[in-house]
Write an enzyme that holds these catalytic residues in place. Structure first.
Site, short mmCIF file in Angstrom:
data_model
loop_
_atom_site.label_atom_id
_atom_site.label_comp_id
_atom_site.label_asym_id
_atom_site.label_seq_id
_atom_site.Cartn_x
_atom_site.Cartn_y
_atom_site.Cartn_z
CB SER A 1 41.37 35.26 49.27
OG SER A 1 41.81 34.22 48.43
N GLY B 1 53.38 40.48 50.49
CA GLY B 1 52.30 40.03 49.60
C GLY B 1 51.16 39.46 50.41
CE LYS C 1 51.53 31.38 47.89
NZ LYS C 1 51.49 31.06 46.44
CG ASP D 1 48.54 31.78 35.87
OD1 ASP D 1 48.00 32.32 34.88
OD2 ASP D 1 48.47 32.25 37.01
CB SER E 1 48.51 32.91 50.55
OG SER E 1 48.28 33.80 49.48
NE ARG E 2 47.71 38.89 55.00
CZ ARG E 2 46.45 38.72 54.60
NH1 ARG E 2 46.20 37.87 53.63
NH2 ARG E 2 45.46 39.38 55.18
CB VAL E 3 54.40 36.44 50.37
CG1 VAL E 3 55.89 36.21 50.12
CG2 VAL E 3 53.58 35.46 49.55
#
Length: 424
Positions: A108, A105, A127, A218, A110-112
Site C-alpha cells: 500500500s 513486490g 525498496k 514479526d 511500498s514497492r520492491v
C-alpha cells in the site's frame, strides 16, 4: 505494516557505510497521474525474494483489452513498457547508479524492485517507501533504525539509502533462494538435522539482534529467506518494519501491540509490557511448523485463536509427530511456554541439546512426506475458504496479510474478558 504508533526518527549510521542523500529537489518536469497516485494496493511488503517462481504473484497485472482510442505503442513490447513505467517513478540519482530490472513486490505504501548496479552488474533489491503516508513513514523509520546498526551473516544487509521529500529508496541485498517452506517442499527430503541447521542460523541472527537491544516482533516463515538457490545457502532474516530498537543493554519493556496473530506471544495479547522473549515464542511456533507442516495454534475465529495462545495448549498428535524425537519436542516446549520468564533465550536455545547435536545424533528420519502433505492440505483448505488461486502456494499456509494483522479492538475486548475472568 506499522504498529499504529509513532516511532522515533532513525539513528545515524553506525556499523554500515551508507551513501545517504539527505534531500533531493522535486522533479522539475510535470508529474503524471501515475506518478502522483502510484500506490494503490492494500498490503505492506518487506524485503522480497526474487528469481523464485512464486514471485510472479507480485508481477504487474496483465493489461486488459485496450480502451477506445487507446493502443499500445507497437514499437515497445509490454514488458519493456512496464519497466520504463516503474523506472520513471525512481529518483534520477537512483537510476543513474542502478538499472531497474523488474517489480518483485508491492504494498500500500511500498514497492520492491530487482535492480542491477550499472558499474559492477551486481544484483540488488530496492525498496521504495512512500513516506508521505504515516504508516509508510513508521515502517521506514523502524527499518532504517535497525538496518543501519546491524551487520550479520543471517540478517538482510542495507547497502545504501536515497531520500527525497516524499520517498525513501533502500538498496538491500537480493535474496534469490526463495522462502523457507517452499524450499522444503521442493527438496524431497527433510530431517530433524535439516531443521536444526535452519534454526541454528535463525537463532544466531536473533541472538545478535537481542544483544543490540533489537526485537524483531514479526518473526514468521515468510520473513526467513534463502540467500541463493544452492544447497549450501544461508538463511537470512528480513522485514524489520515492526522491529523495536533500543540502546545496547537497555532492558526497558515494550508496550506496542503488533505482530501476526498466529505467532504473537500471550503477554502481547493481554497487553502487558513485554521483552524480547516475544521473538522466542515466535521461534517456537516456527520450529513446530518446521517439524510438522502444521500450526500449533490455529482457528479462523480470532477470539478462539487468541484463547488457544493464552492457554498455551498445543498437541503432538498426528503425523509426523510419532517420528519426531523427544529432544525436539522439549526444544519447542521450552519456547512455547506462557510465562515469558521461563522461555529460553536465543543463547540458551542455541545451547539446547537438540540444536547442539545437529551434526551428531539428530534424527535422520525423513519427515518430508508428512510435512509436505500437511502444508499442502492446509494451503488447499485456505484456498477453498478464500476462493483464491494464489493460496495454493505451499508457503501460503503460513502467510498473513493486512486483514490478518492484530487488531486493537479485538485485543481490548479479549483483555477485558481476561481481566474479568482473572478478577472473578
Amino acid at each position: 505494516m506499522g504498529c499504529g504508533t509513532s516511532k522515533v526518527l532513525p539513528e545515524p549510521p553506525k556499523d554500515v557505510q551508507l551513501d545517504l542523500v539527505k534531500k533531493v529537489e522535486p522533479f522539475s518536469g510535470t508529474k503524471s497521474d501515475v506518478y502522483k497516485h502510484f500506490i494503490t494496493e492494500v498490503d505492506s511488503v518487506g524485503p522480497v525474494k526474487a528469481g523464485f517462481p512464486a514471485a510472479s504473484q507480485y508481477a504487474h497485472p496483465c493489461p486488459g483489452p485496450p480502451t477506445a482510442g487507446h493502443t499500445e505503442p507497437p514499437s515497445e513490447p509490454p514488458r519493456r513498457a512496464r519497466v520504463a513505467k516503474y523506472r520513471a517513478k525512481f529518483d534520477p540519482r537512483v537510476t543513474a547508479k542502478y538499472d531497474i530490472k523488474a517489480l518483485i513486490g508491492r504494498g500500500s505504501f511500498s514497492r520492491v524492485v530487482r535492480v542491477e548496479h550499472r558499474a559492477t552488474r551486481q544484483p540488488y533489491a530496492i525498496k521504495m517507501i512512500e513516506t508521505k503516508y504515516r504508516e509508510g513513514r513508521e515502517v521506514c523509520e523502524s527499518e532504517l533504525r535497525v538496518l543501519r546498526r546491524v551487520r550479520h551473516a543471517n540478517i538482510i544487509q542495507l547497502v545504501e539509502v536515497f531520500e527525497t521529500q516524499e520517498r525513501v529508496y533502500m538498496v538491500m541485498e537480493l535474496a534469490t533462494g526463495g522462502e523457507l517452506f517452499d524450499r522444503i517442499i521442493a527438496k524431497g527430503s527433510f530431517t530433524e538435522r535439516d531443521a536444526t541447521r535452519v534454526l541454528q542460523m535463525v537463532l544466531d541472527g536473533v541472538r545478535y539482534l537481542h544483544a543490540l537491544g533489537i526485537t524483531h516482533r514479526d518473526l514468521k516463515p515468510e520473513n526467513l529467506l534463502y540467500y541463493h538457490p544452492g544447497t549450501d545457502s544461508k538463511i537470512i532474516i528480513t522485514d524489520f518494519g515492526l522491529a523495536s530498537a533500543r540502546k545496547k543493554g537497555d532492558d526497558c519493556l515494550m508496550k506496542t501491540t503488533c505482530g501476526t496473530p498466529e505467532y504473537i506471544a500471550p503477554e502481547v495479547l493481554v497487553r502487558k509490557p513485554y521483552t524480547n522473549s516475544v521473538d522466542m515464542w515466535a521461534l517456537g511456533v516456527i520450529a513446530y511448523i518446521l517439524l510438522s507442516g502444521t500450526m500449533p495454534f490455529e482457528d479462523d475465529n480470532r477470539t478462539r485463536l487468541y484463547r488457544q495462545i493464552l492457554r498455551g495448549k498445543y498437541s503432538y498428535s498426528g503425523e509426523p509427530w510419532p517420528s519426531v524425537s523427544n529432544l525436539a519436542k522439549d526444544f519447542i516446549d521450552r519456547l512455547l511456554t506462557v510465562d515469558p520468564g521461563a522461555r529460553m533465550t536465543a543463547l540458551q536455545a542455541l545451547r539446547h541439546p537438540w540444536v547442539v547435536s545437529m551434526a551428531a545424533s539428530s534424527s535422520m528420519k525423513n519427515l518430508h512426506r508428512s510435512i509436505s502433505q500437511n502444508l499442502l492440505k492446509r494451503a488447499s483448505s485456505r484456498c477453498q475458504s478464500t476462493k483464491s488461486a494464489q493460496s495454493t502456494r505451499s508457503s501460503r499456509s503460513t502467510r498473513s496479510n493486512k486483514s490478518r494483522r492484530v487488531r486493537e479492538r479485538e485485543l481490548r475486548e479479549l483483555n477485558l474478558r481476561y481481566q474479568q475472568q482473572y478478577n472473578g
